[in-house]
Design an enzyme around this catalytic site. Structure first.
Site, PDB file in Angstrom:
ATOM      1  CD  GLU A   1      78.144 -11.654  70.249  1.00 41.30           C
ATOM      2  OE1 GLU A   1      78.018 -12.168  69.091  1.00 41.30           O
ATOM      3  OE2 GLU A   1      77.241 -10.916  70.699  1.00 41.30           O
TER       4      GLU A   1
ATOM      5  CD  GLU B   1      78.227  -4.089  80.475  1.00 43.00           C
ATOM      6  OE1 GLU B   1      78.515  -4.885  79.602  1.00 43.00           O
ATOM      7  OE2 GLU B   1      77.145  -3.455  80.276  1.00 43.00           O
TER       8      GLU B   1
ATOM      9  CB  CYS C   1      72.681  -7.881  81.029  1.00 45.49           C
ATOM     10  SG  CYS C   1      74.333  -8.930  81.522  1.00 45.49           S
TER      11      CYS C   1
ATOM     12  CB  CYS D   1      76.962  -6.990  83.383  1.00 45.52           C
ATOM     13  SG  CYS D   1      77.787  -7.880  82.207  1.00 45.52           S
TER      14      CYS D   1
HETATM   15  N1  THU Z   1      76.146  -6.938  75.860  1.00 46.49           N
HETATM   16  C1  THU Z   1      77.050  -6.231  76.559  1.00 46.49           C
HETATM   17  O1  THU Z   1      78.310  -6.697  76.005  1.00 46.49           O
HETATM   18  N2  THU Z   1      76.720  -5.686  77.487  1.00 46.49           N
HETATM   19  C2  THU Z   1      75.422  -5.130  77.851  1.00 46.49           C
HETATM   20  O2  THU Z   1      75.210  -4.323  78.758  1.00 46.49           O
HETATM   21  C3  THU Z   1      74.249  -5.672  77.347  1.00 46.49           C
HETATM   22  C4  THU Z   1      74.718  -6.909  76.116  1.00 46.49           C
HETATM   23  C5  THU Z   1      76.488  -7.845  74.729  1.00 46.49           C
HETATM   24  C6  THU Z   1      76.128  -9.103  75.054  1.00 46.49           C
HETATM   25  C7  THU Z   1      76.072  -9.764  73.596  1.00 46.49           C
HETATM   26  O3  THU Z   1      77.452 -10.074  72.983  1.00 46.49           O
HETATM   27  C8  THU Z   1      75.419  -8.650  72.730  1.00 46.49           C
HETATM   28  O4  THU Z   1      75.513  -7.484  73.480  1.00 46.49           O
HETATM   29  C9  THU Z   1      74.094  -8.540  72.401  1.00 46.49           C
HETATM   30  O5  THU Z   1      73.270  -9.018  73.453  1.00 46.49           O
END
Ligand code: THU
Length: 127
Positions: free
Chosen positions: A43, A54, A85, A88
């Site tokens: 982040e 991913e 998401c 991804c």
């Molecule tokens: N996130 C992922 O790393 N992968 C996913 O499949 C869903 C969301 C992360 C993005 C963000 O850093 C945190 O989860 C909250 O949304």
């Protein structure tokens, strides 16, 4: 056998940089050559600049010279059966086939396996 993928995703998740969401995620990709590439979410104080676990795993795979995904596993610390998401799904589909398995986990292991086509039906591609 997905245990090695699960262990790799969990290890990457332990290094998640997610101070804003407090939602650590880990992902692991096995390529068709059998190598595993893992990643965590990263982040940023400028929230939209963060990216998903991913995507990190995909970047490791491509940087190491591989482009063919055999299977994918995703794990989150605070959610059972986390699912990739939309962005991804599109990125993964670039390197996966319609029947490539995507394993969704809880803290103990795989709870559901979907195919890439189930996750991203009618995917955009250039064919
Ligand atoms: N996130 C992922 O790393 N992968 C996913 O499949 C869903 C969301 C992360 C993005 C963000 O850093 C945190 O989860 C909250 O949304």
């Amino acid at each position: 056998m997905t245990n090695d993928l699960f262990v790799a995703a969990r290890k990457a998740m332990a290094n998640s940089y997610s101070p804003y969401s407090n939602f650590p995620v880990g992902a692991a990709i096995r390529t068709t050559s059998g190598v595993i590439h893992a990643g965590c979410n990263v982040e940023n104080a400028s929230y939209p600049e963060g990216w998903c676990a991913e995507t990190t795993a995909l970047a490791h795979m491509v940087a190491s010279g591989e482009t063919e995904i055999a299977e994918i596993l995703v794990l989150a610390q605070k959610k059972d059966r986390v699912s990739p998401c939309g962005g991804c799904r599109q990125r993964l589909s670039e390197f996966a086939k319609a029947d490539t398995p995507v394993h969704l986990c809880d803290s103990a292991g795989v709870v559901e396996t979907l195919t890439m086509a189930q996750l991203l039906p009618a995917a955009f591609d250039l064919d």
